[in-house]
Design a protein around this motif. Structure first.
Motif, PDB file in Angstrom:
ATOM      1  N   GLN A 197      -1.460  12.533   5.190  1.00 47.00           N
ATOM      2  CA  GLN A 197      -0.754  11.220   5.948  1.00 47.00           C
ATOM      3  C   GLN A 197      -1.026   9.781   5.259  1.00 47.00           C
ATOM      4  O   GLN A 197      -1.893   9.629   4.294  1.00 47.00           O
ATOM      5  N   TRP A 198      -0.008   9.097   5.498  1.00 48.31           N
ATOM      6  CA  TRP A 198      -0.002   7.694   4.816  1.00 48.31           C
ATOM      7  C   TRP A 198      -0.941   6.870   5.522  1.00 48.31           C
ATOM      8  O   TRP A 198      -1.417   7.169   6.332  1.00 48.31           O
ATOM      9  N   PHE A 199      -1.448   6.147   4.582  1.00 45.31           N
ATOM     10  CA  PHE A 199      -2.641   4.937   5.425  1.00 45.31           C
ATOM     11  C   PHE A 199      -2.292   3.690   4.390  1.00 45.31           C
ATOM     12  O   PHE A 199      -1.705   3.491   3.395  1.00 45.31           O
ATOM     13  N   GLY A 200      -2.520   2.555   5.305  1.00 45.08           N
ATOM     14  CA  GLY A 200      -2.418   0.967   4.625  1.00 45.08           C
ATOM     15  C   GLY A 200      -3.911   0.371   4.471  1.00 45.08           C
ATOM     16  O   GLY A 200      -4.594   0.621   5.219  1.00 45.08           O
ATOM     17  N   TYR A 201      -3.807  -0.675   3.507  1.00 45.52           N
ATOM     18  CA  TYR A 201      -4.961  -1.543   3.164  1.00 45.52           C
ATOM     19  C   TYR A 201      -4.431  -2.657   3.069  1.00 45.52           C
ATOM     20  O   TYR A 201      -3.496  -2.969   2.517  1.00 45.52           O
ATOM     21  N   ARG A 202      -4.961  -3.790   4.012  1.00 43.36           N
ATOM     22  CA  ARG A 202      -4.738  -4.997   3.778  1.00 43.36           C
ATOM     23  C   ARG A 202      -5.551  -6.007   2.814  1.00 43.36           C
ATOM     24  O   ARG A 202      -6.748  -5.991   3.176  1.00 43.36           O
ATOM     25  N   GLU A 203      -5.082  -6.392   1.741  1.00 44.53           N
ATOM     26  CA  GLU A 203      -6.329  -7.089   0.735  1.00 44.53           C
ATOM     27  C   GLU A 203      -6.713  -8.417   1.443  1.00 44.53           C
ATOM     28  O   GLU A 203      -6.173  -8.904   2.190  1.00 44.53           O
ATOM     29  N   ARG A 204      -7.952  -8.547   0.840  1.00 47.39           N
ATOM     30  CA  ARG A 204      -8.737  -9.912   1.700  1.00 47.39           C
ATOM     31  C   ARG A 204      -8.888 -11.002   0.499  1.00 47.39           C
ATOM     32  O   ARG A 204      -8.415 -12.119   1.013  1.00 47.39           O
ATOM     33  N   SER A 205      -9.132 -10.682  -0.680  1.00 46.47           N
ATOM     34  CA  SER A 205      -9.367 -11.836  -1.548  1.00 46.47           C
ATOM     35  C   SER A 205      -8.848 -11.336  -3.067  1.00 46.47           C
ATOM     36  O   SER A 205      -9.581 -11.420  -3.934  1.00 46.47           O
ATOM     37  N   ARG A 206      -7.660 -10.973  -2.959  1.00 45.35           N
ATOM     38  CA  ARG A 206      -7.114 -10.234  -4.435  1.00 45.35           C
ATOM     39  C   ARG A 206      -8.032  -9.198  -5.147  1.00 45.35           C
ATOM     40  O   ARG A 206      -7.884  -9.119  -6.487  1.00 45.35           O
ATOM     41  N   GLU A 207      -8.881  -8.491  -4.415  1.00 43.97           N
ATOM     42  CA  GLU A 207      -9.713  -7.442  -5.089  1.00 43.97           C
ATOM     43  C   GLU A 207      -8.707  -6.479  -5.723  1.00 43.97           C
ATOM     44  O   GLU A 207      -9.062  -5.742  -6.695  1.00 43.97           O
TER      45      GLU A 207
END
Length: 310
Positions: free
Chosen positions: A128-138
């Protein structure tokens, strides 16, 4: 069941690198597609809408998505005029990478024990697809390092990609169990839903009356609204979508030209040839011949990795 073109790894990967990276600028008529490999898609610039499987979400700079094989998806810019580009950096992992990792006892050079590769192996097994929201350009920093090695390093440097891929996987895999469904903004334009519907249902005969009912306006109002916001008529955009899919089918399948025309919902071959020539400047047969005479044909179709996130 909806079926969309499949981008195949055989066109994209060279013999020494576990991944291929490129930048694409998405448009309102970008092609909804699948892959036979895992794609990690990172939003470099702009705001957009991501249609993944049966889910639709609004996305922004710093968002990352893992798209497994067989999951259809497409990015679509919020700005319908093209003035605010939506740029996506694609990190595509070769289809046989999981088998390659398991066949190497003790892990890979610089990656340490096999345990350190487990997040990457799990990522490659996602269904399944999943998403990640970046916090500090990591994420941006890791992708930048991957790109510099993959694009500019000598062949022996390709081994350095594995520990970086493992680090990226370890960073984002905890998000696999967390829903990523940001709702559309308050100023969300329902015309996006119309265009996404067109991208998914272009094979069908979609009348102006049917499409205008989706946003509860008359056909005349719809035509004026569509033209004012996109710069194109409804028919012009529908035919552009069909021509883009025709190009993909000519590049990635062995379908005959008449079958390609039928696949995109055009049953008059003279009309299909005229539209295709107007869109590409050549006949379908010439287009396919030129692509297949170049080993990098699919790379040309999908864009080029001239941009490196900073």
């Amino acid at each position: 069941m909806e079926v969309f073109p499949v981008f195949t790894g055989e066109y994209l990967f060279d013999s020494c690198s576990p991944l291929h990276m490129l930048l694409t600028q998405e448009t309102v008529t970008s092609v909804r597609h699948q892959h036979d490999f895992v794609e990690i898609a990172y939003v470099v610039q702009g705001e957009g809408i991501h249609l993944a499987g049966g889910d639709t979400m609004q996305v922004r700079q710093g968002d990352l998505f893992v798209i497994p094989p067989g999951v259809s998806h497409v990015f679509h810019p919020v700005d319908l005029t093209g003035a605010d580009p939506l740029l996506i950096f694609n990190c595509m992992l070769r289809p046989e990478l999981g088998a390659m990792l398991r066949a190497m006892p003790g892990g890979l050079p610089e990656s340490g024990p096999q345990e350190k590769l487990q997040p990457l192996l799990k990522l490659l097994e996602m269904k399944q697809w999943f998403g990640y929201r970046e916090r500090s350009r990591e994420v941006s920093r890791l992708i930048s390092r991957l790109y510099r090695i993959q694009a500019y390093g000598p062949p022996e440097d390709q081994q350095r990609l594995y520990p970086l891929l493992s680090e990226l996987a370890a960073l984002i895999m905890p998000a696999a169990g967390v829903p990523f469904t940001p709702q559309p903004a308050d100023d969300y334009d329902p015309l996006h839903d119309v265009i996404l519907y067109m991208i998914s249902n272009f094979r069908e005969r979609i009348t102006l009356q049917e499409i205008s009912r989706q946003i509860a306006v008359s056909s005349r109002q719809f035509q004026r609204l569509f033209k004012s916001k996109t710069g194109k008529s409804y028919i012009q955009m529908l035919q552009e979508i069909r021509m883009k899919y025709s190009c993909i089918l000519l590049a990635f399948t062995k379908l005959g030209i008449q079958s390609v025309a039928l696949e995109v919902g055009i049953y008059d071959m003279k009309y299909f040839y005229r539209l295709f020539r107007e869109y590409s400047g050549m006949t379908p047969a010439t287009y396919r011949s030129r692509l297949h005479s170049d080993n990098d044909s699919a790379k040309e179709m999908m864009g080029s990795a001239e941009y490196c996130p900073r």
